[in-house]
Design an enzyme around this catalytic site. Structure first.
Site, PDB file in Angstrom:
ATOM      1  N   GLU A  27      -1.105  -8.708   4.826  1.00 16.82           N
ATOM      2  CA  GLU A  27      -0.960  -8.878   6.282  1.00 16.82           C
ATOM      3  C   GLU A  27      -2.314  -8.801   6.998  1.00 16.82           C
ATOM      4  O   GLU A  27      -2.399  -9.117   8.179  1.00 16.82           O
ATOM      5  CB  GLU A  27       0.029  -7.832   6.831  1.00 16.82           C
ATOM      6  N   HIS A  52      -3.553  -5.578   0.999  1.00 17.84           N
ATOM      7  CA  HIS A  52      -2.874  -5.819   2.284  1.00 17.84           C
ATOM      8  C   HIS A  52      -2.851  -7.309   2.638  1.00 17.84           C
ATOM      9  O   HIS A  52      -3.745  -7.796   3.331  1.00 17.84           O
ATOM     10  CB  HIS A  52      -3.610  -5.080   3.404  1.00 17.84           C
ATOM     11  N   CYS A  78       0.831  -1.199   0.000  1.00 15.74           N
ATOM     12  CA  CYS A  78       0.000   0.000   0.000  1.00 15.74           C
ATOM     13  C   CYS A  78       0.873   1.259   0.000  1.00 15.74           C
ATOM     14  O   CYS A  78       1.541   1.536  -0.979  1.00 15.74           O
ATOM     15  CB  CYS A  78      -0.989  -0.041   1.178  1.00 15.74           C
TER      16      CYS A  78
END
Lengths: 223, 81
Positions: A197, A195, A87
């Protein structure tokens, strides 16, 4: 010995704990690196997390690229070390010239926060080596400036060198050719707007980010 | 000096497009090709005007614009501020 992953913190980063927790859930050790650091020696990989580095003033990533740590990131990348920009981290890597192209405001000027389905386009990158071409992964996006853009020469180079790593199945933001993530020519530097994660556990909606971060954590190191 | 930063031609401008779409509703017809940009106002110390322009041009290319998608133009405005 577990792999050591450096997670760079700029003033305004806000996904560093998610990134650290993500790689630690895969057995790696995460260490935060403040943006004034000048060395990244001893790390097996470096993550530039999401957020709003330096407030995103001027343009996302425009000021962060002048943080002292970015020279160390460039040196680490030059020596073949795996570098991942997620990002805002992706925006920083393009501003720093470590990845081609740029991220523009989303089509329609809409802030997007939603799950997206990605398709793996290339496995010749530090982020996708453990995935298979054609794999579909559900990973959330959370951005305002995520429309990937580049000139025609760069686009041709991306295609010729297999540098487009991930595409959106349904283009959410106006990205050129549905591009969600790209790599440098060597494949050791990768950036993506989604994302991974935040897609590490089925309990939280998806665990499809695991194959991506696992690829990154285990990426071959030549540093 | 003033540095104008605009998206290069051919690069999509979602901000300009959104402004353009709003105009007919406000009664402005016949307005097309709206492009949004930014202007930066700076005082530059330099021995002469050419040196000042060079300095502004350099910082415009290095920091104020992203040459991948934007053009920067420097204008000299004397006696300002």
């Amino acid at each position: 010995m577990s792999r050591r992953i450096g997670v760079v913190m700029f003033p305004g980063s806000n996904c560093e704990y998610d990134a650290a927790q993500g790689v630690e859930s895969l057995g790696a050790t995460a260490e935060f690196v403040w943006h004034s650091a000048t060395s990244l020696s001893g790390f097996d990989g470096v993550i530039l997390p999401g957020g709003f580095a330096h407030g995103d003033y001027l343009r996302p990533g425009a000021l962060a690229r002048f943080s002292p740590v970015m020279e160390a990131v460039a040196a680490f990348a030059r020596e073949g070390g795996p570098v991942l920009g997620i990002c805002n981290g992706f925006q920083v890597l393009t501003e720093a010239g470590l990845l081609p192209g740029a991220l523009q405001k989303n089509r329609g000027l809409t802030f997007l926060c939603q799950p997206t389905t990605l398709v793996v386009v290339s496995t010749k990158s530090a982020l996708t080596s453990e995935a298979k071409v054609g794999d579909e992964l559900v990973v959330p996006i959370n951005h305002f400036s995520g429309a990937y853009t580049c000139d025609d020469d760069t686009y041709k180079q991306l295609l010729d060198n297999d540098q487009i790593v991930l595409r959106y199945v349904v283009n959410p933001n106006g990205s050129r050719d549905d591009i969600a993530g790209v790599a440098n020519e060597q494949g050791n530097v990768v950036g993506l707007m989604p994302h991974p994660e935040r897609a590490m556990s089925r309990l939280l909606g998806s665990e499809d980010g695991r194959v991506l971060l696992s690829s990154f954590v285990h990426a071959n190191v030549t540093v | 000096m003033v540095v104008d930063v605009n998206l290069r031609s051919g690069i999509a401008d979602p901000e300009g497009a959104t402004i353009e779409r709003a105009l007919p509703a406000l009664g402005f017809v016949g307005v097309t090709n709206v492009r949004a940009g930014k202007s930066f106002y700076l005082d530059v110390e330099a021995p002469n005007e050419m040196a000042a322009v060079d300095k502004a041009q350099a910082l415009a290319e290095r920091l104020l614009s992203n040459p991948v998608i934007e053009d920067a133009r420097v204008r000299v405005v004397t006696g300002a501020s």
